[in-house]
Design a protein around this motif. Structure first.
Motif, PDB file in Angstrom:
ATOM      1  N   GLN A 126     145.934  35.354  35.553  1.00 43.38           N
ATOM      2  CA  GLN A 126     146.642  36.456  34.903  1.00 43.38           C
ATOM      3  C   GLN A 126     147.667  35.933  33.914  1.00 43.38           C
ATOM      4  O   GLN A 126     147.777  36.435  32.804  1.00 43.38           O
ATOM      5  CB  GLN A 126     147.367  37.316  35.951  1.00 43.38           C
ATOM      6  CG  GLN A 126     146.468  38.072  36.889  1.00 43.38           C
ATOM      7  CD  GLN A 126     145.813  39.256  36.211  1.00 43.38           C
ATOM      8  OE1 GLN A 126     144.748  39.135  35.613  1.00 43.38           O
ATOM      9  NE2 GLN A 126     146.471  40.392  36.264  1.00 43.38           N
ATOM     10  N   LYS A 130     147.502  36.118  29.717  1.00 43.17           N
ATOM     11  CA  LYS A 130     148.555  36.843  28.999  1.00 43.17           C
ATOM     12  C   LYS A 130     149.053  36.017  27.818  1.00 43.17           C
ATOM     13  O   LYS A 130     149.432  36.546  26.784  1.00 43.17           O
ATOM     14  CB  LYS A 130     149.722  37.153  29.943  1.00 43.17           C
ATOM     15  CG  LYS A 130     149.544  38.485  30.641  1.00 43.17           C
ATOM     16  CD  LYS A 130     150.831  39.024  31.234  1.00 43.17           C
ATOM     17  CE  LYS A 130     150.510  40.264  32.036  1.00 43.17           C
ATOM     18  NZ  LYS A 130     150.356  39.974  33.483  1.00 43.17           N
ATOM     19  N   SER A 133     144.916  34.729  24.323  1.00 39.76           N
ATOM     20  CA  SER A 133     144.082  35.934  24.333  1.00 39.76           C
ATOM     21  C   SER A 133     142.601  35.605  24.149  1.00 39.76           C
ATOM     22  O   SER A 133     142.232  34.483  23.783  1.00 39.76           O
ATOM     23  CB  SER A 133     144.554  36.881  23.235  1.00 39.76           C
ATOM     24  OG  SER A 133     144.360  36.252  21.984  1.00 39.76           O
ATOM     25  N   LYS A 214     139.299  41.954  27.599  1.00 44.37           N
ATOM     26  CA  LYS A 214     139.761  40.756  26.896  1.00 44.37           C
ATOM     27  C   LYS A 214     138.687  40.230  25.960  1.00 44.37           C
ATOM     28  O   LYS A 214     138.965  39.762  24.881  1.00 44.37           O
ATOM     29  CB  LYS A 214     140.130  39.659  27.910  1.00 44.37           C
ATOM     30  CG  LYS A 214     141.283  40.045  28.805  1.00 44.37           C
ATOM     31  CD  LYS A 214     141.699  38.898  29.681  1.00 44.37           C
ATOM     32  CE  LYS A 214     142.890  39.280  30.541  1.00 44.37           C
ATOM     33  NZ  LYS A 214     142.453  40.009  31.759  1.00 44.37           N
TER      34      LYS A 214
END
Lengths: 227, 97
Positions: A126, A130, A133, A214
């Motif tokens: 995670q 963040k 990308s 994503k």
């Protein structure tokens, strides 16, 4: 990391087993939100793949080997709660059918190999996705999540050993030995996880839970170019 | 074959190759925990596995002398069991929403 019976005393084994059972009960209800008709067969495939990969010990140092634990991989491919259940199923089957990992040790083996690896791996994944990308973030995240998950698992065992180890040893000494060898195994875990996630991402990006929202964006841009 | 089925067929194929063929070439050296236990002197604390005599113990099929065949069969049985058990369980969980 499959501990046999006898390393950790009964109270700590049973206590950790109770903690594992409670976390798995939560996971069973939370996994429903991650699972749909498409994800269920994928979760089954991931469990079978982790079982197979756990048979493949690779050499890490002189006279020492390690194998994939698969917690980070499973979390990224099918979601943390589903992944936790998948790897737990593997560890349980190994203890009951293949005599791999003790029976009283099962509770803490599940905790170390299926729960801690997923939690540590998912948190790192995670964090990395963040910062970085897109597809690169997912791939770098997969490597680092897997790398961190293995020494995290080893550290959990040392904590259990400190609380309920049957031997009388210098805990710091055991910790340094366990941590360092599992950093090496973690590199192997990272490479296998990176390769597996990259392969699924290339073939079926829609099946990678951790890539949702994503990698899709990249695909949409490509589609609009064609039209 | 549809793309979806092709992916799963490929996934099962790769998994079976890993468990049924590559597994024979896995390192037989002790793993990280076993090595540390040996070096620090707590390996002897380990007790025998309660199901150590089971037919698939230690990833071999009892009664099959050929090592390669034994581990290949144990791995293959494990993969199919894992696939069947977990897919059923996850389908059940997905349905109970």
């Amino acid at each position: 990391m499959h501990a046999p019976d006898g390393f950790i005393n009964a109270p700590v084994s049973l206590g950790t087993g109770a903690v594992s059972a409670s976390i798995l009960a939560v996971a069973l209800s939370k996994a429903r939100a991650e699972l749909d008709e498409k994800a269920a067969p994928m979760a089954g495939l991931v469990a079978a793949y982790v079982f197979a990969a756990q048979m493949l010990n690779f050499p890490v140092a002189l006279g020492t080997s390690g194998h994939l634990m698969g917690g980070a991989l499973a979390a990224i491919l099918v979601g943390p709660w589903t992944g936790m259940i998948a790897v737990s199923t593997v560890v349980i089957l190994q203890a009951l059918l293949f005599a791999d990992g003790g029976l009283t040790a099962l509770g803490f083996n599940v905790f170390n190999m299926a729960i801690i690896t997923v939690i540590a791996g998912w948190l790192v994944f995670q964090l990395v996705t963040k910062i970085i990308s897109g597809r690169t973030g997912v791939i770098v995240g997969a490597f680092l999540a897997a790398l961190v998950s293995v020494p995290a698992s080893a550290s959990a065992f040392v904590l259990q050993y400190a609380l309920g180890g049957t031997g009388t040893l210098d805990i710091m000494d055991v910790f340094i030995a366990m941590f360092s060898v599992h950093v090496l195994i973690g590199i192997g875990e990272g490479i296998i996880t990176l390769l597996t996630v990259s392969a699924v991402l290339a073939l079926r990006p829609d099946l990678v839970f951790g890539a949702r929202g994503k990698v899709k964006a990249e695909l949409e841009i490509r589609e609009s170019k064609v039209s | 074959m549809k793309l979806k089925n092709r992916f799963f067929a490929l996934g099962v194929f790769v998994t079976l190759i890993l468990a049924g063929v590559v597994s024979f070439y896995a390192s037989g050296d002790p793993d990280g925990l076993e090595k540390v236990a040996e070096e620090k002197g707590f390996l002897a604390d380990a007790t025998d596995h309660g199901l150590g005599d089971s037919p698939l113990a230690d990833y071999g099929v009892s009664g099959i002398a050929d090592d390669r065949l034994s581990v290949a069969l144990a791995g293959t049985i494990g993969v199919f069991l894992m696939l069947a058990l977990s897919t059923l369980m996850f389908k059940f969980l997905a349905k109970r929403k």
